[in-house]
Scaffold this active site. Structure first.
Site, PDB file in Angstrom:
ATOM      1  N   TYR A  21     -27.585 -58.527 -22.057  1.00  0.00           N
ATOM      2  CA  TYR A  21     -27.198 -57.984 -20.751  1.00  0.00           C
ATOM      3  C   TYR A  21     -25.940 -57.129 -20.844  1.00  0.00           C
ATOM      4  O   TYR A  21     -24.926 -57.563 -21.407  1.00  0.00           O
ATOM      5  CB  TYR A  21     -26.917 -59.130 -19.772  1.00  0.00           C
ATOM      6  CG  TYR A  21     -28.151 -59.879 -19.330  1.00  0.00           C
ATOM      7  CD1 TYR A  21     -29.195 -59.224 -18.680  1.00  0.00           C
ATOM      8  CD2 TYR A  21     -28.254 -61.246 -19.539  1.00  0.00           C
ATOM      9  CE1 TYR A  21     -30.322 -59.929 -18.258  1.00  0.00           C
ATOM     10  CE2 TYR A  21     -29.372 -61.957 -19.124  1.00  0.00           C
ATOM     11  CZ  TYR A  21     -30.407 -61.285 -18.481  1.00  0.00           C
ATOM     12  OH  TYR A  21     -31.520 -61.984 -18.062  1.00  0.00           O
TER      13      TYR A  21
ATOM     14  N   MET B  50     -28.815 -67.188 -19.800  1.00  0.00           N
ATOM     15  CA  MET B  50     -28.974 -68.528 -19.257  1.00  0.00           C
ATOM     16  C   MET B  50     -29.643 -69.478 -20.262  1.00  0.00           C
ATOM     17  O   MET B  50     -29.285 -70.652 -20.348  1.00  0.00           O
ATOM     18  CB  MET B  50     -29.796 -68.471 -17.965  1.00  0.00           C
ATOM     19  CG  MET B  50     -29.800 -69.775 -17.203  1.00  0.00           C
ATOM     20  SD  MET B  50     -30.769 -69.693 -15.692  1.00  0.00           S
ATOM     21  CE  MET B  50     -29.819 -68.557 -14.701  1.00  0.00           C
TER      22      MET B  50
ATOM     23  N   LYS C  30     -17.678 -92.124 -17.948  1.00  0.00           N
ATOM     24  CA  LYS C  30     -18.016 -91.238 -16.825  1.00  0.00           C
ATOM     25  C   LYS C  30     -18.585 -89.916 -17.355  1.00  0.00           C
ATOM     26  O   LYS C  30     -18.477 -89.619 -18.551  1.00  0.00           O
ATOM     27  CB  LYS C  30     -16.763 -90.975 -16.004  1.00  0.00           C
ATOM     28  CG  LYS C  30     -15.649 -90.352 -16.832  1.00  0.00           C
ATOM     29  CD  LYS C  30     -14.283 -90.595 -16.229  1.00  0.00           C
ATOM     30  CE  LYS C  30     -13.231 -89.897 -17.074  1.00  0.00           C
ATOM     31  NZ  LYS C  30     -11.888 -90.184 -16.653  1.00  0.00           N
TER      32      LYS C  30
ATOM     33  N   ARG D   6      -2.624 -88.425  -7.950  1.00  0.00           N
ATOM     34  CA  ARG D   6      -4.033 -88.150  -7.674  1.00  0.00           C
ATOM     35  C   ARG D   6      -4.538 -89.206  -6.699  1.00  0.00           C
ATOM     36  O   ARG D   6      -4.788 -88.925  -5.549  1.00  0.00           O
ATOM     37  CB  ARG D   6      -4.808 -88.171  -8.996  1.00  0.00           C
ATOM     38  CG  ARG D   6      -6.271 -87.824  -8.873  1.00  0.00           C
ATOM     39  CD  ARG D   6      -6.933 -87.597 -10.223  1.00  0.00           C
ATOM     40  NE  ARG D   6      -7.044 -88.811 -11.022  1.00  0.00           N
ATOM     41  CZ  ARG D   6      -7.620 -88.854 -12.223  1.00  0.00           C
ATOM     42  NH1 ARG D   6      -8.119 -87.752 -12.758  1.00  0.00           N
ATOM     43  NH2 ARG D   6      -7.696 -89.982 -12.897  1.00  0.00           N
TER      44      ARG D   6
END
Ligand SMILES: *Cc1c(COP(=O)(O)O)cnc(C)c1O
Length: 367
Positions: free
Chosen positions: A260, A308, A34, A132
């Site tokens: 930044y 980013m 997954k 769960r």
């Protein structure tokens, strides 16, 4: 060519699987892939797993399973997550095995199978302590008794999931194993020849009593081990590295702020390089002023806030050139940056660090 990339050592990955198969003997191996195979890349990892002959693949979502089938992966695929009514036709069409964790969902599936005149292969999930998904053990038995008389249902397995199994004394694991073992050793499951499965990675490492017919370890298959581990598992090794090329070089004067907010100021005149990876790739911003990278086999600190798409590294008085290879995760020379180290710096676990790397960074598979 993108200036940053993830290298997957496919041979090491296959060695890990063979080593696990060897340890497991007759116990079957289900490989959960997954979340883009924990960041390693869904399809190439599925192909490698299929080549080595793992018995089952598992995914969380239908969409992941469809991608596998559309890429002609033929191995049995188990969808672990709770299913939704509108997914049932595709679960049947793509010949997926899926999880039944309530009588309500079973009834929806039964109705759909009748309409489509199609049989389904399902695993009943019981909750032994994860809280769960999964049915209570008592209701699982009741449901199985109805499903086994339904001509559209092929109940092939029964499973549960461990909430904690970090060492062989873990009381939660002991409790869950006991409860699962009791359930599958009693009627109606005792003589049902269902695939019983419980153990994830930590269960596989620490609890041979949790093996039953099949185990579902993923993290250790990708080579990530806890600090102490029994000798049998010690040769499992990571197969994932994150690398980039230096994209810029400059000299920063003492007192000048970097990135930044100027969260870092140079303590002396220094050489600073820019690396073309950022939180937009999944490289966590928590590593700002905390993490490090490897250049020329040496460790250097990340300085200033991670942006980013890029971040800066202080290389002191060392000669570093644009285009030089930098290692963000993995080995260079004698040095290594482990996923665990990054996870610690980000206050999280290796799982989250790995699966945050997204599709912007290409994966390269080394034979
Ligand atoms: C993710 C998952 C696994 C694999 O967990 P690891 O700790 O990586 O081995 C096994 N079973 C289920 C149900 C899962 O969701």
């Amino acid at each position: 060519m993108h200036p940053a990339w993830i290298e997957i050592n496919s041979n090491q990955f296959k060695r890990n699987l063979l080593l696990l198969k060897n340890i497991l003997g007759k116990t079957r191996l289900c490989l959960p892939i997954k979340a883009n195979a924990y960041g390693h890349g869904l399809l190439p990892i599925a192909e490698a797993a299929q080549a080595v002959g793992v018995d089952y693949l598992a995914v969380a979502h239908l969409s992941e399973a469809i991608r596998l089938r559309q890429a002609c992966i033929k191995a049995p695929i188990l969808v672990l997550g709770a299913i939704h009514e509108e997914q049932i036709p595709d679960l049947l069409r793509y010949e997926l095995e899926f999880t039944i964790s309530s009588a309500y969902k079973a009834a929806l599936v039964a109705k759909k199978c009748e309409v489509l005149k199609k049989r389904c292969r399902v695993h009943i999930e019981v909750d032994t302590g994860m809280r769960r998904t999964g049915m209570r053990p008592e209701t699982a038995a009741l449901l199985y008794n109805t499903l086994r008389h339904n001509p559209y249902f092929d109940v092939v397995g029964i499973y549960s999931h461990l909430a904690s199994a970090h060492d062989s004394d873990d009381p939660i694991a002991h409790e869950q194993i006991k409860s699962f073992a009791k359930l599958v050793s009693e009627a109606p499951f005792a003589n049902a020849s269902l695939l019983c499965h419980l153990a994830n990675s930590s269960g596989t490492l620490n609890f041979p009593s949790a093996y039953f017919d099949m185990v579902r370890p993923a993290l250790i298959a990708f080579g990530y081990l806890p600090q102490t581990v029994s000798p049998a598992f010690r040769d499992l090794a990571p197969c994932f590295s994150l690398k980039a090329k230096v994209s810029y070089f400059k000299v920063v004067e003492q007192g000048q702020g970097i990135s930044y907010g100027h969260s870092y100021r140079a303590t002396k005149r220094s050489r600073v390089v820019t690396i073309p990876v950022g939180y937009g790739d999944g490289f966590r911003r928590d590593l700002s002023n905390r993490g490090s990278v490897l250049l020329h086999g040496q460790r250097f600190p990340i300085v200033g806030n991670i942006c980013m798409d890029q971040f800066m590294v202080d290389v002191g008085q060392n000669s570093v050139y644009v285009g030089d290879e930098v290692v963000l995760i993995g080995r260079q020379g004698e040095e290594e940056i482990k996923v665990q180290e990054i996870a610690d710096q980000c206050n999280t676990i290796p799982y989250e660090i790995l699966c945050l790397f997204n599709e912007r960074i290409p994966r390269i598979y080394l034979a």
